[in-house]
Design an enzyme around this catalytic site. Structure first.
Site, PDB file in Angstrom:
ATOM      1  N   GLU A 182     -13.189 -20.917  22.376  1.00  0.00           N
ATOM      2  CA  GLU A 182     -13.303 -19.541  22.868  1.00  0.00           C
ATOM      3  C   GLU A 182     -14.078 -18.665  21.885  1.00  0.00           C
ATOM      4  O   GLU A 182     -14.013 -18.871  20.671  1.00  0.00           O
ATOM      5  CB  GLU A 182     -11.897 -18.954  23.071  1.00  0.00           C
ATOM      6  N   GLU A 292      -8.875  -9.955  28.662  1.00  0.00           N
ATOM      7  CA  GLU A 292      -7.455 -10.278  28.491  1.00  0.00           C
ATOM      8  C   GLU A 292      -6.806  -9.186  27.649  1.00  0.00           C
ATOM      9  O   GLU A 292      -7.411  -8.690  26.695  1.00  0.00           O
ATOM     10  CB  GLU A 292      -7.295 -11.633  27.797  1.00  0.00           C
TER      11      GLU A 292
END
Length: 379
Positions: A182, A292
């Site tokens: 990520e 997020e």
């Protein structure tokens, strides 16, 4: 930012201590002192960060037992065909470290259950993590996007750490242990001790349980770039109704040896060795792009932590945050357009997402996303 209460600081310390006792992967969260001792040069950047130039073979990665005899690969054996080398205009703090060293940002991070990353779209209320993302399934060797950069408000102090981030996920979901690579930007006051927008990496090889961490805070990622310190401040950031800024990120697999490389603004940062990210050895089964947040409010009300710009997708350009030029690295190692993307907004009244129907030459495949958190439609 407002100071964290003594109670919260004590709770964090206790949580961190317990986590480190049961999780060998987080012992390097306290590695600043060791980095200081092995530092060849110490730099104070313009944003006030303290950065140590550490011998490239003394970086945290080489404390991993699987990497004791690892030889650093300085460049990928090949680049994905069709990768765009146009670099968007933005400033991420660069330093000049001596040859044979890499820059490491001094931080005082910690690991807690809510502070850990998550990819739980189905039950965000269980983990406290909420998402507004586009998702893609298939067979891939990487992902790319230019990500619009903002400085969202993140609630602090809070009962537990909250953050807001925007990133790319490269995922293997072919077994019980999800593996991910990520990269993106985040605002995480409890971690970085400020509310600035910073570049970050994250990885896990067992669904965020015992492996993985941010940046270089555990053995894993091998950094090769001597100019960028992972966790550096990104400036300038986008402003509502004014000039917009984005960063270009690519994560891709080296087909010759299985290492997973990361480039930022088309500069190679380094890689996760194939021996570390074993779950991604056969490539990625899923890709995701989006935002997020963590919601830790205990009183039943939603957090005020923002995602992206803090504005909803329907407001459009220069108001809402976006991802553009979304591409995949296919199994032939070519940059390709995504096919079959679908949106997931776990709480659309708080944070939403809209994929634009039209593809244009300037933005490629793109979408708007984000939201304010607590509001009239988000309680």
């Amino acid at each position: 930012m407002p100071s964290i209460t003594v109670y919260f600081a004590t709770l964090v310390f206790l949580s961190f201590t317990i986590a480190c006792e049961i999780n060998h992967g987080c012992v390097h969260a306290l590695k600043d002192e060791e980095n200081n001792k092995s530092s060849v040069k110490t730099i104070k950047s313009e944003d006030g960060s303290v950065i140590d130039c550490v011998d490239i073979y003394k970086q945290p990665a080489f404390d991993h037992p699987l990497l004791r005899n690892h030889t650093i690969q300085m460049r990928p054996t090949a680049y994905p065909d069709g990768i765009n080398m146009n670099t968007p205009a933005i400033n991420i703090t660069k330093v000049i470290c001596p040859e044979g060293t890499i820059p490491i940002l001094r931080t005082q991070p910690f690991e807690t259950k809510l502070g850990r990353k998550s990819l739980n779209f189905e039950h965000p209320q269980v983990s406290g993590h909420e998402h507004a993302v586009v998702y893609l399934t298939g067979k891939y060797l990487g992902a790319h996007a230019s990500i619009n950069v903002w400085q969202p408000n993140v609630r602090t102090p809070a009962p537990a750490p909250e953050f807001s981030l925007s990133q790319i996920w490269v995922i293997s979901d072919n077994s019980q242990n999800r593996a991910t690579a990520e990269a993106g930007w985040m605002v995480f006051p409890a971690f970085f001790k400020d509310s600035q927008t910073r570049f970050f990496l994250y990885w896990t090889d067992d669904n965020y349980q015992q492996t993985g961490c941010y940046n270089l805070n555990c053995p894993g990622f091998v950094q090769t770039n001597k100019h960028f310190a992972l966790g550096s401040v990104i400036k300038p950031v986008s402003t509502y109704k004014e000039k917009q800024f984005d960063i270009s990120i690519t994560i891709y697999k080296d087909r010759a040896n299985g290492n997973w490389w990361v480039s930022l603004q088309n500069e190679i940062l380094g890689y996760w060795p194939a021996s570390i990210l074993t779950g991604l050895q056969n490539g990625a089964s899923d890709l995701s792009w989006g935002g997020e947040v963590v919601n830790t409010q205990p009183d039943g009300r939603h957090t005020t932590t923002q995602m992206g710009s803090g504005h909803f997708p329907y407001e459009g350009y220069a108001k809402s945050s976006y991802f553009r030029n979304i591409q995949v690295v296919d199994t032939k190692h070519n940059m390709a357009s995504p096919v079959g993307m679908y949106p997931i907004a776990t709480k659309p009244g708080c944070y939403d997402l809209h994929i634009e129907a039209n593809k244009n030459t300037a933005y490629g495949y793109y979408f708007y996303y984000g939201g304010p958190g607590l509001s009239q439609n988000c309680r």
